[in-house]
Design an enzyme around this catalytic site. Structure first.
Site, PDB file in Angstrom:
ATOM      1  N   GLU A 494       0.829  -1.209   0.000  1.00 38.60           N
ATOM      2  CA  GLU A 494       0.000   0.000   0.000  1.00 38.60           C
ATOM      3  C   GLU A 494       0.861   1.255   0.000  1.00 38.60           C
ATOM      4  O   GLU A 494       0.528   2.238  -0.671  1.00 38.60           O
ATOM      5  CB  GLU A 494      -0.962  -0.014   1.196  1.00 38.60           C
ATOM      6  CG  GLU A 494      -1.927  -1.190   1.226  1.00 38.60           C
ATOM      7  CD  GLU A 494      -2.739  -1.349  -0.054  1.00 38.60           C
ATOM      8  OE1 GLU A 494      -2.930  -0.348  -0.780  1.00 38.60           O
ATOM      9  OE2 GLU A 494      -3.179  -2.481  -0.341  1.00 38.60           O
ATOM     10  N   ASP A 557       3.297  -4.500  -5.640  1.00 40.19           N
ATOM     11  CA  ASP A 557       3.770  -5.794  -5.135  1.00 40.19           C
ATOM     12  C   ASP A 557       5.289  -5.834  -5.078  1.00 40.19           C
ATOM     13  O   ASP A 557       5.882  -6.314  -4.106  1.00 40.19           O
ATOM     14  CB  ASP A 557       3.273  -6.929  -6.040  1.00 40.19           C
ATOM     15  CG  ASP A 557       1.892  -7.432  -5.658  1.00 40.19           C
ATOM     16  OD1 ASP A 557       1.382  -7.028  -4.602  1.00 40.19           O
ATOM     17  OD2 ASP A 557       1.331  -8.239  -6.424  1.00 40.19           O
TER      18      ASP A 557
END
Length: 645
Positions: A494, A557
């Site tokens: 995030e 990611d």
């Protein structure tokens, strides 16, 4: 034991007997996947799905108990949620009412004569029925302290415009399923079979006219491309038939100076879609969409009919049972209330503080990585660190509910549908009222009971709901390495969204702003293109991955794993095998074919198996942990490995 050692091979094998160095996902999840069964009312199992089922079972049980003893809660908003749940669960009453709750509004819709009639009741119509456009009040992307009006298209019947291609094998079957569902609902609403079939065909024809001017999933993945502000006078010229000014005047507390157009192609061609010749088709489309939405709150039989198309899209075998459907309806309107309750009861403060420490650690790791970055200029690096330091962190659940929830009052004498209509109106009016107010940066984008996490580029904040802060993502009982491979990587993921291909275009306060040097931006773009190439065209579920669609999530990611790895290596008793094994475990998933097909076209995330297997290949630590060598299944040539953050 998750792993066992074979004397004949120095490699390490998972419980499935597959070597981690050959297929990490299969080694960790293969045995589970062979035995796993997808619940009949769901489109998938594993990871997120299993946690979601556990959360909803807890909350359904609690809502039932509170319904039996109404005095068990002294929170009025939660009490209204319990009352709504009880009303939704009264299927005996819903069966007796049948279509009766919707008939007054349906009569009004049927009596709509022309565009002049529609314009005359613009605001009240918008609050009740579907229209071929949508207005929304959200933070202005270039001035996020203030709200602005955004204009959207109406959306398509099929999940994405790519489904409408002539060579798409699912198109005709899915549209036939939708047509059959629409006809059944129309007949239940007292239309003749002949009229019902004509109206369904008309609605499908109108939907097909939208396709050339709609955005694809790949286009929606480009956030800045949504920002196309137009002076109000120019926006009003997009339609000769619909009086946009009347709609705006009826809905908004004040006149906006501009409208931010998210789909320019659609509004440029609006008159081709919405005109005197297409009024009948639009009318059919509006009535059917109204009935599909309403069916969720009518009898059990009608609810199941209205769920037919959703089941076809997801591949689920049956509709949720009565109790689950009542819970889903309640959660649709009281999600923040229920999320706060869930967080307070099931997510302790010790865990909350521990997760905050992990987040602080991850931010410090990220700051250090940015400070020592070898491809950013000093100016861009300082701006990036400033943005990182200003990220707002939200963990668990909001301590304070939005004032809107105090307005939700359940009328037990009215039907469930009538209560929903009242709540929908309150929600819309609350949203439009924000135009005259400053942006509230304390609002949460996710409830505490949702198994998910998010980064909001316009607020520069990250949210980690209580429901995701549990095993396999996180546990106080897990080792630090295992936690960093789970929730640690999610946290860093995030944070990384602040610097993905979309987030990198927003500054520390969430404003769409160019804060990069040209050289740095060119370097960044080159690196993201390598990430597109790494995934683009990979086979999955009978199709191929679109590297551009999933770029933002892949960059996140990659950055998440990079920072989480660094944090894990700084922890005591570091075990990078445990780190990578848990990384693969959290992406465990088994899905229906229909669901995989839909996600391939619309989901900005890479398929789970590819998330588990592709990202570790970019890190030398993975090769060292499992002794991965050329010729092994997980091996990737160092020249092809992607490094960004």
């Amino acid at each position: 034991m998750l792993q066992r050692f074979y004397a004949a091979d120095k490699g390490v094998y998972g419980s499935s007997g597959v070597a981690y160095k050959d297929d990490l996902y299969e080694a960790v999840n293969g045995k589970w996947e062979k035995k796993a069964k997808i619940p009949a009312d769901r489109a998938g199992a594993g990871g997120f799905n299993d946690l979601s089922i556990d959360v909803e079972n807890k909350l359904i049980s609690d809502l039932n108990k509170m319904g039996e003893l109404e005095s068990t809660t002294d929170k009025p908003e939660l009490q209204e949620a319990v009352r709504f749940f009880q009303l939704a669960l009264d299927f005996g009453r819903r069966k007796k009412q049948k279509m009766a709750p919707v008939m007054p509004l349906l009569k009004r819709a049927i009596e709509l004569k022309d565009f002049a009639d529609l314009n005359a009741q613009a605001g009240s119509w918008y609050e009740t029925f579907p229209v071929p456009f949508q207005f929304s009040v959200e933070p202005d992307m270039k001035d996020t302290a203030h709200n602005a009006v955004y204009a959207y298209g109406p959306g398509l019947i099929l999940p994405d415009m790519t489904y409408y291609a002539d060579d798409n094998p699912n198109r005709d079957t899915l549209l036939a399923t939708w047509r059959e569902m629409a006809v059944k609902l129309l007949v239940a609403a007292k239309f003749s079979e002949k009229d019902a079939e004509r109206m369904a065909d008309g609605a499908l024809k109108f939907d097909r006219s939208l396709v050339p001017f709609s955005k694809s999933g790949e286009e929606w993945a480009d956030y800045p491309a949504m920002y196309n502000p137009e002076p109000l006078d120019k926006f009003l010229t997009h339609s000769e038939m619909l009086n946009f000014r009347k709609f705006l005047d009826d809905l908004l507390p004040e006149e906006p100076s501009q409208i931010i157009v998210t789909e320019p192609r659609f509004f440029e061609h609006f008159n081709e879609v919405v005109n005197a010749r297409t009024f009948r088709l639009l009318h059919d489309w509006m009535i059917i969409r109204f009935l599909i939405h309403a069916s969720k709150y009518l009898s059990n039989d009608l609810r199941k009919v209205g769920d037919t198309f959703h089941r076809a899209i997801t591949g689920s075998q049956k509709s949720p049972n009565k109790t689950k459907s009542a819970y889903y309806a309640t959660n649709d309107y009281f999600d923040e209330v229920i999320g706060q309750y869930y967080g307070e009861k099931y997510f302790g403060d010790d865990a909350r503080q521990d997760v905050r420490k992990m987040i602080d650690t991850m931010i410090k790791v990220y700051e250090d990585r940015l400070a020592h970055n070898d491809w950013l200029s000093e100016a861009t690096r300082k701006s990036a660190i400033d943005k990182l330091e200003k990220i707002v962190v939200k963990v668990g659940y909001p301590d304070k509910l939005r004032p809107l929830y105090s307005e939700f009052k359940v009328d037990r004498q009215a039907s469930l549908f009538d209560n929903v209509q009242e709540f929908d109106t309150l929600i819309l009016r609350d949203m439009f009222a924000k135009l005259a107010k400053p942006v509230d940066r304390t609002e949460w984008g996710m409830p505490g009971s949702l198994v998910n996490a998010q980064y909001d580029p316009s607020r520069n904040d990250i949210t980690f709901p209580a429901a995701i802060l549990q095993s396999p993502f996180y546990s106080l009982k897990h080792s630090a390495s295992r936690n960093y491979g789970g929730i640690g990587a999610v946290i860093a993921h995030e944070i990384s969204h602040a610097f993905d291909n979309n987030g990198a275009k927003f500054d520390a306060y969430g404003n769409l702003k160019d804060w990069w040097t040209k050289e740095d931006l060119a370097n960044f773009t080159k690196r993201t293109e390598a990430m597109v190439a790494e995934f683009d065209g990979l086979p999955y579920a009978g199709g191929k991955v679109n590297g551009k669609l999933i770029l933002g999530e892949n960059v996140a990611d990659l950055g998440g794993m990079s920072a989480a790895l660094e944090a894990a290596k700084q922890s005591k008793g570091v075990d990078l095998r445990a780190f990578f094994i848990n990384w693969a475990r959290v992406w465990r998933g088994k899905y229906t074919q229909a669901n995989m097909t839909a996600r391939l076209a619309t989901d900005p995330h890479a398929p789970n198996v590819l998330r588990a297997n592709m990202q570790p290949r970019n890190f030398q630590e993975f090769y060292d942990a499992f002794d991965v060598q050329p010729g092994d299944g997980m091996y990737m040539d160092p020249k092809k490995r992607v490094h960004i953050w």
